[in-house]
Motif scaffolding. Structure first.
Motif, PDB file in Angstrom:
ATOM      1  N   PRO A 234       0.741  -1.123   0.132  1.00 42.74           N
ATOM      2  CA  PRO A 234      -0.027   0.064   0.019  1.00 42.74           C
ATOM      3  C   PRO A 234       0.661   1.334  -0.028  1.00 42.74           C
ATOM      4  N   LEU A 235       1.860   1.319   0.396  1.00 42.60           N
ATOM      5  CA  LEU A 235       2.970   2.348   0.543  1.00 42.60           C
ATOM      6  C   LEU A 235       3.149   2.895  -0.891  1.00 42.60           C
ATOM      7  N   SER A 236       3.171   2.158  -2.015  1.00 40.09           N
ATOM      8  CA  SER A 236       3.515   2.503  -3.080  1.00 40.09           C
ATOM      9  C   SER A 236       2.647   3.062  -3.751  1.00 40.09           C
ATOM     10  N   LEU A 237       1.466   3.254  -3.324  1.00 43.71           N
ATOM     11  CA  LEU A 237       0.048   4.095  -3.599  1.00 43.71           C
ATOM     12  C   LEU A 237       0.559   5.535  -3.427  1.00 43.71           C
ATOM     13  N   LEU A 238       1.572   5.776  -2.464  1.00 36.69           N
ATOM     14  CA  LEU A 238       1.808   7.261  -2.044  1.00 36.69           C
ATOM     15  C   LEU A 238       2.608   8.170  -3.113  1.00 36.69           C
TER      16      LEU A 238
ATOM     17  N   LEU B 177      -3.779   9.148  -6.935  1.00 36.90           N
ATOM     18  CA  LEU B 177      -3.890   9.036  -5.344  1.00 36.90           C
ATOM     19  C   LEU B 177      -4.840   9.816  -5.133  1.00 36.90           C
ATOM     20  N   THR B 178      -5.772   9.477  -4.402  1.00 37.43           N
ATOM     21  CA  THR B 178      -6.675  10.596  -3.436  1.00 37.43           C
ATOM     22  C   THR B 178      -6.508  10.142  -1.864  1.00 37.43           C
ATOM     23  N   LEU B 179      -5.750  10.905  -1.158  1.00 36.66           N
ATOM     24  CA  LEU B 179      -5.464  10.719   0.141  1.00 36.66           C
ATOM     25  C   LEU B 179      -6.340  11.528   1.218  1.00 36.66           C
ATOM     26  N   PHE B 180      -6.828  10.665   2.179  1.00 34.76           N
ATOM     27  CA  PHE B 180      -7.848  11.145   3.043  1.00 34.76           C
ATOM     28  C   PHE B 180      -6.964  10.592   4.466  1.00 34.76           C
ATOM     29  N   SER B 181      -6.759  11.713   5.203  1.00 35.66           N
ATOM     30  CA  SER B 181      -5.818  11.699   6.438  1.00 35.66           C
ATOM     31  C   SER B 181      -6.680  11.964   7.619  1.00 35.66           C
ATOM     32  N   TRP B 182      -6.186  11.180   8.672  1.00 38.99           N
ATOM     33  CA  TRP B 182      -6.939  11.421   9.846  1.00 38.99           C
ATOM     34  C   TRP B 182      -5.793  11.409  11.051  1.00 38.99           C
ATOM     35  N   VAL B 183      -5.478  12.442  11.791  1.00 39.33           N
ATOM     36  CA  VAL B 183      -4.514  12.267  12.875  1.00 39.33           C
ATOM     37  C   VAL B 183      -5.277  12.104  14.181  1.00 39.33           C
TER      38      VAL B 183
ATOM     39  N   SER C 174     -10.434   8.824  -7.663  1.00 42.54           N
ATOM     40  CA  SER C 174      -9.359   7.682  -8.096  1.00 42.54           C
ATOM     41  C   SER C 174      -8.514   7.249  -6.940  1.00 42.54           C
ATOM     42  N   LEU C 175      -8.243   5.912  -6.824  1.00 44.35           N
ATOM     43  CA  LEU C 175      -7.347   5.568  -5.784  1.00 44.35           C
ATOM     44  C   LEU C 175      -7.623   6.124  -4.232  1.00 44.35           C
ATOM     45  N   PRO C 176      -8.844   5.955  -3.967  1.00 47.80           N
ATOM     46  CA  PRO C 176      -8.957   6.451  -2.352  1.00 47.80           C
ATOM     47  C   PRO C 176      -8.271   5.683  -1.374  1.00 47.80           C
ATOM     48  N   CYS C 177      -7.284   6.439  -0.636  1.00 53.72           N
ATOM     49  CA  CYS C 177      -6.536   5.736   0.538  1.00 53.72           C
ATOM     50  C   CYS C 177      -6.857   6.589   1.809  1.00 53.72           C
ATOM     51  N   LEU C 178      -7.167   5.888   2.798  1.00 50.68           N
ATOM     52  CA  LEU C 178      -7.361   6.611   3.966  1.00 50.68           C
ATOM     53  C   LEU C 178      -6.114   6.288   5.031  1.00 50.68           C
ATOM     54  N   LEU C 179      -5.315   7.355   5.263  1.00 54.60           N
ATOM     55  CA  LEU C 179      -4.171   7.340   6.290  1.00 54.60           C
ATOM     56  C   LEU C 179      -4.612   7.698   7.717  1.00 54.60           C
ATOM     57  N   LEU C 180      -4.306   6.727   8.389  1.00 55.80           N
ATOM     58  CA  LEU C 180      -4.612   7.026   9.980  1.00 55.80           C
ATOM     59  C   LEU C 180      -3.359   7.048  10.651  1.00 55.80           C
ATOM     60  N   ALA C 181      -3.070   8.083  11.412  1.00 57.72           N
ATOM     61  CA  ALA C 181      -2.027   8.268  12.489  1.00 57.72           C
ATOM     62  C   ALA C 181      -2.558   8.557  13.912  1.00 57.72           C
TER      63      ALA C 181
ATOM     64  N   ALA D 102      -8.004   1.490   0.098  1.00 56.04           N
ATOM     65  CA  ALA D 102      -6.675   1.197   1.012  1.00 56.04           C
ATOM     66  C   ALA D 102      -6.742   2.012   2.293  1.00 56.04           C
ATOM     67  N   VAL D 103      -6.237   1.164   3.226  1.00 58.68           N
ATOM     68  CA  VAL D 103      -5.996   1.910   4.565  1.00 58.68           C
ATOM     69  C   VAL D 103      -4.699   1.922   4.984  1.00 58.68           C
ATOM     70  N   ILE D 104      -3.986   2.870   5.404  1.00 60.57           N
ATOM     71  CA  ILE D 104      -2.601   2.665   6.000  1.00 60.57           C
ATOM     72  C   ILE D 104      -2.592   3.354   7.260  1.00 60.57           C
ATOM     73  N   ALA D 105      -2.260   2.447   8.172  1.00 60.95           N
ATOM     74  CA  ALA D 105      -2.501   2.804   9.591  1.00 60.95           C
ATOM     75  C   ALA D 105      -0.897   3.016  10.164  1.00 60.95           C
ATOM     76  N   VAL D 106      -0.590   4.129  10.530  1.00 62.01           N
ATOM     77  CA  VAL D 106       0.959   4.625  10.963  1.00 62.01           C
ATOM     78  C   VAL D 106       0.677   4.629  12.940  1.00 62.01           C
ATOM     79  N   SER D 107       1.266   4.024  13.390  1.00 63.07           N
ATOM     80  CA  SER D 107       1.221   3.898  14.969  1.00 63.07           C
ATOM     81  C   SER D 107       2.484   5.013  15.141  1.00 63.07           C
ATOM     82  N   LEU D 108       2.011   5.691  16.065  1.00 63.93           N
ATOM     83  CA  LEU D 108       2.692   7.016  16.732  1.00 63.93           C
ATOM     84  C   LEU D 108       2.805   6.757  18.137  1.00 63.93           C
ATOM     85  N   ALA D 109       2.748   5.640  18.674  1.00 64.72           N
ATOM     86  CA  ALA D 109       2.712   5.108  20.002  1.00 64.72           C
ATOM     87  C   ALA D 109       4.294   5.363  20.498  1.00 64.72           C
TER      88      ALA D 109
END
Length: 171
Positions: free
Chosen positions: A17-21, A26-32, A113-120, A143-150
């Motif tokens: 999924p990181l190749s999508l970036l 790409l259409t990137l929807f982000s949530w922090v 096109s190519l909707p991707c949800l990025l969660l941080a 696609a969903v990309i979940a990035v851990s900020l723990a």
């Protein structure tokens, strides 16, 4: 000949999924995550700041044609994100808001096109429960990309061996 070709072939993972970036469509929807736990400071930066730095880095390195949206808690929808500080959301108390972001993403992603949800997030208990639901009902072609900020070091503290002592004065 086939063995030689395989030896020199580079690894290719079609589902990365990181190749999508790097995809210009790409259409990137982000949530922090805006919850107070994201206010934890490590090395002079809050976890929330690290999430915003990640978004800025992706925005700068992505092709110019990539559409980038950031979830607005106050509006309840994704708004265009251009990296300006005014579009960032402050930390707030209450539920994590990921369920609202998921709902808005599923409504807004149609037509892109190519909707991707990025969660941080630091992915606490409540956030993880919503994430499980999201993966179970994932739209086709998204696609969903979940990035851990723990935090790198545990930040929870506990008290052991404490006891209540009456000093005779009611204190």
């Amino acid at each position: 000949v086939c063995a030689l070709a395989l030896l020199f072939a580079q690894p290719y993972i079609a589902g990365n999924p990181l190749s999508l970036l790097r995809n210009p469509g790409l259409t990137l929807f982000s949530w922090v995550d805006p919850t107070p736990s994201m206010g934890y400071t490590e090395h002079g930066q809050t976890l929330h700041d690290r999430g915003m730095i990640l978004l800025d880095s992706i925005r700068r390195s992505a092709p110019a044609t990539v559409r980038h949206f950031l979830f607005s808690e106050s509006e309840g929808r994704f708004l265009p994100y251009d990296g300006r500080h005014e579009t960032r959301q402050p930390l707030r108390y209450g539920p994590c808001g990921l369920a609202a972001a998921e709902k808005a993403w599923k409504e807004q992603m149609t037509g892109y096109s190519l909707p991707c949800l990025l969660l941080a997030s630091d992915f606490g208990r409540e956030t993880s429960a919503v994430l499980d639901s999201l993966f179970a009902t994932m739209p086709t072609g998204a696609a969903v990309i979940a990035v851990s900020l723990a935090p790198r070091k545990p930040w929870n503290a506990s008290i052991r061996g404490a006891e209540l002592v009456d000093d005779g004065q009611g204190k």
